[in-house]
Scaffold this motif. Sequence first.
Motif, PDB file in Angstrom:
ATOM      1  N   ALA A   8       0.833  -1.203   0.000  1.00  0.00           N
ATOM      2  CA  ALA A   8       0.000   0.000   0.000  1.00  0.00           C
ATOM      3  C   ALA A   8       0.867   1.251   0.000  1.00  0.00           C
ATOM      4  CB  ALA A   8      -0.929   0.001   1.205  1.00  0.00           C
ATOM      5  N   LEU A   9       1.920   1.234   0.798  1.00  0.00           N
ATOM      6  CA  LEU A   9       2.800   2.397   0.855  1.00  0.00           C
ATOM      7  C   LEU A   9       3.436   2.668  -0.499  1.00  0.00           C
ATOM      8  CD1 LEU A   9       4.651   1.940   4.245  1.00  0.00           C
ATOM      9  CD2 LEU A   9       2.913   3.628   3.674  1.00  0.00           C
ATOM     10  N   CYS A  10       3.834   1.582  -1.160  1.00  0.00           N
ATOM     11  CA  CYS A  10       4.460   1.752  -2.475  1.00  0.00           C
ATOM     12  C   CYS A  10       3.435   2.268  -3.468  1.00  0.00           C
ATOM     13  CB  CYS A  10       5.022   0.416  -2.972  1.00  0.00           C
ATOM     14  SG  CYS A  10       6.305  -0.222  -1.905  1.00  0.00           S
ATOM     15  N   THR A  11       2.235   1.695  -3.399  1.00  0.00           N
ATOM     16  CA  THR A  11       1.191   2.071  -4.340  1.00  0.00           C
ATOM     17  C   THR A  11       0.846   3.546  -4.201  1.00  0.00           C
ATOM     18  OG1 THR A  11       0.315  -0.094  -3.835  1.00  0.00           O
ATOM     19  CG2 THR A  11      -0.991   1.269  -5.286  1.00  0.00           C
ATOM     20  N   LEU A  12       0.928   4.023  -2.981  1.00  0.00           N
ATOM     21  CA  LEU A  12       0.615   5.429  -2.759  1.00  0.00           C
ATOM     22  C   LEU A  12       1.664   6.349  -3.377  1.00  0.00           C
ATOM     23  CD1 LEU A  12      -0.682   5.350   0.910  1.00  0.00           C
ATOM     24  CD2 LEU A  12      -1.975   5.980  -1.125  1.00  0.00           C
ATOM     25  N   GLY A  13       2.709   5.742  -3.854  1.00  0.00           N
ATOM     26  CA  GLY A  13       3.724   6.538  -4.529  1.00  0.00           C
ATOM     27  C   GLY A  13       4.595   7.340  -3.582  1.00  0.00           C
ATOM     28  N   LEU A  14       4.792   6.805  -2.419  1.00  0.00           N
ATOM     29  CA  LEU A  14       5.637   7.525  -1.454  1.00  0.00           C
ATOM     30  C   LEU A  14       7.091   7.265  -1.813  1.00  0.00           C
ATOM     31  CD1 LEU A  14       3.619   6.573   1.708  1.00  0.00           C
ATOM     32  CD2 LEU A  14       3.478   8.666   0.365  1.00  0.00           C
ATOM     33  N   THR A  15       7.538   8.011  -2.772  1.00  0.00           N
ATOM     34  CA  THR A  15       8.861   7.701  -3.308  1.00  0.00           C
ATOM     35  C   THR A  15       9.900   8.772  -3.012  1.00  0.00           C
ATOM     36  OG1 THR A  15       8.137   8.656  -5.382  1.00  0.00           O
ATOM     37  CG2 THR A  15       8.031   6.257  -5.190  1.00  0.00           C
ATOM     38  N   GLY A  16       9.494   9.823  -2.336  1.00  0.00           N
ATOM     39  CA  GLY A  16      10.458  10.882  -2.054  1.00  0.00           C
ATOM     40  C   GLY A  16      11.391  10.493  -0.931  1.00  0.00           C
ATOM     41  N   GLY A  17      12.254  11.379  -0.571  1.00  0.00           N
ATOM     42  CA  GLY A  17      13.163  11.116   0.533  1.00  0.00           C
ATOM     43  C   GLY A  17      13.107  12.237   1.544  1.00  0.00           C
ATOM     44  N   LEU A  18      13.401  11.894   2.749  1.00  0.00           N
ATOM     45  CA  LEU A  18      13.422  12.894   3.806  1.00  0.00           C
ATOM     46  C   LEU A  18      14.842  13.409   3.939  1.00  0.00           C
ATOM     47  CD1 LEU A  18      12.392  14.394   6.237  1.00  0.00           C
ATOM     48  CD2 LEU A  18      12.607  12.295   7.556  1.00  0.00           C
ATOM     49  N   SER A  19      15.000  14.690   3.773  1.00  0.00           N
ATOM     50  CA  SER A  19      16.373  15.170   3.809  1.00  0.00           C
ATOM     51  C   SER A  19      16.651  16.060   5.016  1.00  0.00           C
ATOM     52  CB  SER A  19      16.703  15.925   2.529  1.00  0.00           C
ATOM     53  OG  SER A  19      15.846  17.032   2.411  1.00  0.00           O
ATOM     54  N   GLY A  20      15.664  16.245   5.860  1.00  0.00           N
ATOM     55  CA  GLY A  20      15.912  17.047   7.059  1.00  0.00           C
ATOM     56  C   GLY A  20      16.728  16.261   8.063  1.00  0.00           C
ATOM     57  N   PRO A  21      17.365  16.961   8.983  1.00  0.00           N
ATOM     58  CA  PRO A  21      18.174  16.256   9.976  1.00  0.00           C
ATOM     59  C   PRO A  21      17.305  15.419  10.909  1.00  0.00           C
ATOM     60  CG  PRO A  21      18.337  18.647  10.235  1.00  0.00           C
ATOM     61  CD  PRO A  21      17.329  18.373   9.166  1.00  0.00           C
ATOM     62  N   VAL A  22      17.535  14.153  10.946  1.00  0.00           N
ATOM     63  CA  VAL A  22      16.753  13.293  11.831  1.00  0.00           C
ATOM     64  C   VAL A  22      17.658  12.630  12.864  1.00  0.00           C
ATOM     65  CG1 VAL A  22      14.939  12.812  10.182  1.00  0.00           C
ATOM     66  CG2 VAL A  22      16.963  11.389  10.208  1.00  0.00           C
ATOM     67  N   PHE A  23      18.873  13.110  12.969  1.00  0.00           N
ATOM     68  CA  PHE A  23      19.767  12.492  13.933  1.00  0.00           C
ATOM     69  C   PHE A  23      19.722  13.239  15.255  1.00  0.00           C
ATOM     70  CE2 PHE A  23      21.286  10.945   9.945  1.00  0.00           C
ATOM     71  CZ  PHE A  23      21.470   9.607  10.226  1.00  0.00           C
ATOM     72  N   VAL A  63      10.590   1.490  15.023  1.00  0.00           N
ATOM     73  CA  VAL A  63      10.353   2.664  14.192  1.00  0.00           C
ATOM     74  C   VAL A  63       9.598   2.233  12.941  1.00  0.00           C
ATOM     75  CG1 VAL A  63      11.431   4.459  12.785  1.00  0.00           C
ATOM     76  CG2 VAL A  63      12.347   3.917  15.035  1.00  0.00           C
ATOM     77  N   THR A  64       8.521   2.926  12.660  1.00  0.00           N
ATOM     78  CA  THR A  64       7.717   2.632  11.481  1.00  0.00           C
ATOM     79  C   THR A  64       7.820   3.781  10.485  1.00  0.00           C
ATOM     80  OG1 THR A  64       5.777   3.695  12.413  1.00  0.00           O
ATOM     81  CG2 THR A  64       6.050   1.343  12.870  1.00  0.00           C
ATOM     82  N   VAL A  65       7.374   3.504   9.275  1.00  0.00           N
ATOM     83  CA  VAL A  65       7.368   4.549   8.253  1.00  0.00           C
ATOM     84  C   VAL A  65       6.481   5.711   8.707  1.00  0.00           C
ATOM     85  CG1 VAL A  65       6.681   5.087   5.885  1.00  0.00           C
ATOM     86  CG2 VAL A  65       7.872   2.960   6.383  1.00  0.00           C
ATOM     87  N   ALA A  66       5.361   5.360   9.344  1.00  0.00           N
ATOM     88  CA  ALA A  66       4.448   6.400   9.813  1.00  0.00           C
ATOM     89  C   ALA A  66       5.154   7.349  10.772  1.00  0.00           C
ATOM     90  CB  ALA A  66       3.236   5.761  10.486  1.00  0.00           C
ATOM     91  N   GLU A  67       5.968   6.793  11.642  1.00  0.00           N
ATOM     92  CA  GLU A  67       6.691   7.645  12.589  1.00  0.00           C
ATOM     93  C   GLU A  67       7.663   8.572  11.864  1.00  0.00           C
ATOM     94  OE1 GLU A  67       6.738   5.300  16.826  1.00  0.00           O
ATOM     95  OE2 GLU A  67       8.051   4.570  15.262  1.00  0.00           O
ATOM     96  N   VAL A  68       8.341   8.028  10.877  1.00  0.00           N
ATOM     97  CA  VAL A  68       9.287   8.841  10.113  1.00  0.00           C
ATOM     98  C   VAL A  68       8.543   9.947   9.366  1.00  0.00           C
ATOM     99  CG1 VAL A  68      10.935   8.818   8.198  1.00  0.00           C
ATOM    100  CG2 VAL A  68      10.976   7.005   9.905  1.00  0.00           C
ATOM    101  N   GLN A  69       7.376   9.583   8.824  1.00  0.00           N
ATOM    102  CA  GLN A  69       6.600  10.566   8.066  1.00  0.00           C
ATOM    103  C   GLN A  69       6.064  11.676   8.957  1.00  0.00           C
ATOM    104  OE1 GLN A  69       3.810   7.960   6.195  1.00  0.00           O
ATOM    105  NE2 GLN A  69       5.016   7.773   4.336  1.00  0.00           N
ATOM    106  N   ARG A  77       7.181  17.183   2.935  1.00  0.00           N
ATOM    107  CA  ARG A  77       7.974  16.377   2.023  1.00  0.00           C
ATOM    108  C   ARG A  77       7.263  15.064   1.759  1.00  0.00           C
ATOM    109  NH1 ARG A  77      12.532  18.134   5.198  1.00  0.00           N
ATOM    110  NH2 ARG A  77      13.799  19.532   3.963  1.00  0.00           N
ATOM    111  N   ASN A  78       7.560  14.492   0.647  1.00  0.00           N
ATOM    112  CA  ASN A  78       7.005  13.206   0.294  1.00  0.00           C
ATOM    113  C   ASN A  78       7.958  12.127   0.804  1.00  0.00           C
ATOM    114  OD1 ASN A  78       5.559  11.174  -0.791  1.00  0.00           O
ATOM    115  ND2 ASN A  78       6.099  11.594  -2.915  1.00  0.00           N
ATOM    116  N   VAL A  79       7.666  11.611   1.975  1.00  0.00           N
ATOM    117  CA  VAL A  79       8.610  10.717   2.626  1.00  0.00           C
ATOM    118  C   VAL A  79       8.263   9.256   2.365  1.00  0.00           C
ATOM    119  CG1 VAL A  79       9.539   9.974   4.820  1.00  0.00           C
ATOM    120  CG2 VAL A  79       9.064  12.382   4.420  1.00  0.00           C
ATOM    121  N   THR A  80       9.206   8.553   1.857  1.00  0.00           N
ATOM    122  CA  THR A  80       8.957   7.165   1.503  1.00  0.00           C
ATOM    123  C   THR A  80       9.267   6.178   2.608  1.00  0.00           C
ATOM    124  OG1 THR A  80       9.816   5.375   0.172  1.00  0.00           O
ATOM    125  CG2 THR A  80      11.221   7.265   0.435  1.00  0.00           C
ATOM    126  N   GLY A  81      10.282   6.487   3.405  1.00  0.00           N
ATOM    127  CA  GLY A  81      10.700   5.514   4.398  1.00  0.00           C
ATOM    128  C   GLY A  81      11.432   4.347   3.769  1.00  0.00           C
TER     129      GLY A  81
END
Length: 135
Positions: A8-23, A63-69, A77-81
């Motif tokens: 489902a996540l792939c189908t939604l086209g979540l193909t971008g990347g998160l480039s903000g600092p997450v560390f 950690v889930t994709v939802a949390e990252v998003q 941003r369009n975050v794919t995880g």
Amino acid sequence: MRTRYLVALCTLGLTGGLSGPVFAASDVLTYDGNGDGTITRAEFQALQKDSFKALDTDGNDFVTVAEVQALPASDGRNVTGKRLLARDGNGDGMVSEAEFLSQAPGFDRADRNNDGVLAGNELARVNKFLAKGSF
Ligand SMILES: [Ca+2]
Ligand SMILES: [Ca+2]
Ligand SMILES: [Ca+2]
């Protein structure tokens, strides 16, 4: 079921990347526990563990994709995880701390001269990476 979630996540086209600092830190020397100006593998792992905790916003040790998003850094941003899920060793759709640490772009890559510590240019490279974020 979990597979369908991923599909489902792939189908939604979540193909971008998160480039903000997450560390947990943008200067790896924050984790220079013994203050010798270099970073050992253990010190580096402390940074990775804190980064994992920062990502695990509900504190359930996964950690889930939802949390990252939902991270402030992913705002607008369009975050794919995608990179996150690359660390999902057992394919259950969640990344445990063990999975995170074992797959984390790591110390070995940062330690260019393989002397077991990060120093000088190696630290500068790591800081550049931290500033970019990786999800
Ligand atoms: Ca040190
Ligand atoms: Ca979590
Ligand atoms: Ca997993």
